[in-house]
Design an enzyme around this catalytic site. Sequence first.
Site, PDB file in Angstrom:
ATOM      1  N   TYR A 116      65.458 -22.216 -18.085  1.00 44.21           N
ATOM      2  CA  TYR A 116      65.756 -21.247 -19.147  1.00 44.21           C
ATOM      3  C   TYR A 116      66.291 -21.952 -20.384  1.00 44.21           C
ATOM      4  O   TYR A 116      67.161 -22.827 -20.294  1.00 44.21           O
ATOM      5  CB  TYR A 116      66.764 -20.220 -18.643  1.00 44.21           C
ATOM      6  CG  TYR A 116      66.928 -19.042 -19.565  1.00 44.21           C
ATOM      7  CD1 TYR A 116      65.831 -18.291 -19.973  1.00 44.21           C
ATOM      8  CD2 TYR A 116      68.184 -18.694 -20.045  1.00 44.21           C
ATOM      9  CE1 TYR A 116      65.979 -17.215 -20.817  1.00 44.21           C
ATOM     10  CE2 TYR A 116      68.345 -17.612 -20.886  1.00 44.21           C
ATOM     11  CZ  TYR A 116      67.233 -16.874 -21.274  1.00 44.21           C
ATOM     12  OH  TYR A 116      67.384 -15.800 -22.132  1.00 44.21           O
ATOM     13  N   ASP A 124      65.609 -12.006 -18.439  1.00 46.02           N
ATOM     14  CA  ASP A 124      66.232 -13.318 -18.636  1.00 46.02           C
ATOM     15  C   ASP A 124      67.679 -13.320 -18.147  1.00 46.02           C
ATOM     16  O   ASP A 124      68.374 -12.300 -18.213  1.00 46.02           O
ATOM     17  CB  ASP A 124      66.204 -13.699 -20.120  1.00 46.02           C
ATOM     18  CG  ASP A 124      64.791 -14.028 -20.595  1.00 46.02           C
ATOM     19  OD1 ASP A 124      63.923 -14.260 -19.738  1.00 46.02           O
ATOM     20  OD2 ASP A 124      64.564 -14.043 -21.821  1.00 46.02           O
TER      21      ASP A 124
END
Length: 745
Positions: free
Chosen positions: A275, A56
Amino acid sequence: MKASIGHVKDLPPKSLGVDLKNNFKPEYEIIKGKKKVIDEIRKASEKAEKVFLAPDPDREGEAIAWHLAEEIKRSKKSPPVFRVLFNEITKNTVKQAIASPAPLNKNMYEAQQARRILDRLVGYQISPILWDKVRRGLSAGRVQSVATRLVCDREKEILEFKAEEYWNLEVKLEGSLPPPFAARLHKKNGKKFALHNQGEANGVVAEIKQKLFVLQTIEKKEQKRNPSPPFITSKLQQEASQKLGFSPKKTMMLAQQLYEGVEVGGGELAGLITYMRTDSTRIASSALDEVRQYINDTYGRDYLPDQPNFYKSRKEAQEAHEAIRPTSMAYTPDVVKKYLKKDECRLYELIWKRFVASQMRPALLDRTTFIIKAGAYEFRATGSIIKFPGFISVYMEAEEEEAKKNQGDEEAEEKGGEGTLLPELKEGERLKCHDYLPSQHFSQPPPRFTEASLVKELEEKGIGRPSTYASILGVIQDKKYCEKDEGKRLHPTQLGTMVNDLLVKNFTDIMDVQFTARMEEELDEVEEGKMGWVDTLKDFYGTFSKTLSHAKVHMKDIKRQEILTDLKCEKCGSTMVIKFGRHGEFLACQSYPDCKNTKEFRKDESGKIIAEVPEETGEVCEKCGSKMIVKRGRFGPFLACSAYPKCKSTKAISLGINCPQCGKPLSARRSRRGKIFYGCTGYPTCTFAAWDKPINEKCPECGSAYLVEKYSKTKGVEIRCPEKGCGYRRELPAPQAPSVESVSP
């Protein structure tokens, strides 16, 4: 392609893992169960020409990439390692990221490392003191303890709040044209005017009965309401809580699934949102072009602003990230609905609508205000209608959020609702008054935090970051420092209040909101390369170590504390003392362990200790024949033998309704997370359980053996049939509150 499945290395679970004498050097070790994962990744890397690491795009992801790179470089053949970053998992985005990889970000990794070490220093060194002074299993945390303090401080405000009486006065008026309308007392002699009691209200009514009501002024103006920005993490958690009833933890779990992708036909896996851990409202130019085209095609040119709408992020926001938005306007909620689970679809639709609305024109409202004179008194009536819906044709913020925005607004009560029309009257008209309606009110204390409003408070005070909000809320409830009431609002437990008081007194800096916010800013400075991570830790630990040493000696010892009372033990005659145990304070015999007599107690208004008389039930113990009494434990009230500790027989309290599966009594219980449910006393032989409270009444429509009480935010408590396909329901009558009589002419 290989997956690390989260972090692969961390500080050891059973020791501090930080070398305090060597610049806080962390002693990382491979997480249990991850050695096989690392071996597979290392083995695969030996066969590759290049390795691309794509966790991430945040600090935690950078730490995962850094630790993986360290392990890969230990291989016999160590290929070049690159970092790839993308805010959405789509084919084109991933290809572009791989085509232009970046080196690992040392500053971001060190910011994460500094946070991890800070949290370890606080949690691993304060928690043992709590174990020694209060009881085992407790914990403290750099952020969780401040969050608990916010809940405790709010509860203190509520308890200390003194309600003040006030009255409103409305009049029902009619002009030369319909419809009649209501106006509210606003001023006297041109100044704000308040009514404090019924006498004052009746006095005003007596005065204005003799006066003419004249429509002095008509104010008409156009109001503009601008759309809200696209979601950042905290706002998504708040809106999902208010509109969908999702906890922050559930919201983030669903968002993670939408981000990682679902199959959308033909076996193609597509990430549906960008995200979801972000504090930036930035939108990529390509996404702006796409959504503007969608608005033009779907709603028409009138709904599309001449230029894209841009929104300002908070000053500490990570602008490298984008706001939370759909990855493609082709994936409308209707298109992807069949590929998503119900709650995934609801959350996706929320994100979709908020994003589309954020790039639409403002809503325009026509607002009309009547200012009416009756002698020295001024009344106001306000109405508004939607002139142009703009963005609200797609999305409106939750009603609760709107209500909070109006708190403290002096004109909030006079603002007419959308769709409320006032008659077409003229200035100077005389009005007929048909009724005088004084009403009594009391000022209200600040509300308890919901999970959503606590996230908002943490965000506004700069405590925590998007990746931590959900876990903070989980920890303070898992540790039983805070619980939810029936309205799902957070309040501190006795344990939470006690631990908070001890920490506030002994760790002033750690528990200070501004100090914690400043620490977050320093971590941001580490990420930006403006401050070294070791310097950050040195600045913190110099003072903290001294505070720690002082607390070990001087913190109040709750575990060994015995508060003497005037009560005597009926079993041995010794003095009863107040102790603190796993379930809170209780009375115990001072002669323990020779005498193990214990009792619950309460305090009267003067603070006097009164021992609770065990509630007898009429039941007898099946093992020894003694009376069964009601006691309270970790999961709520239960029946216990009065001969304890000689006989340790216990039994669940029946609801007075039998299990529909086996016929044994049902009882109320509390789950490990503190939520009440209703299960069969024949467990584990019978596993019947229900979240809604059963009622001993047959369904008049389908004949079900029982009905249930179902709580709804909008309708309150309803009585419903639990059987699928049966729609029987009725409202639970609300208790009648005494009404205040209006004064009529």
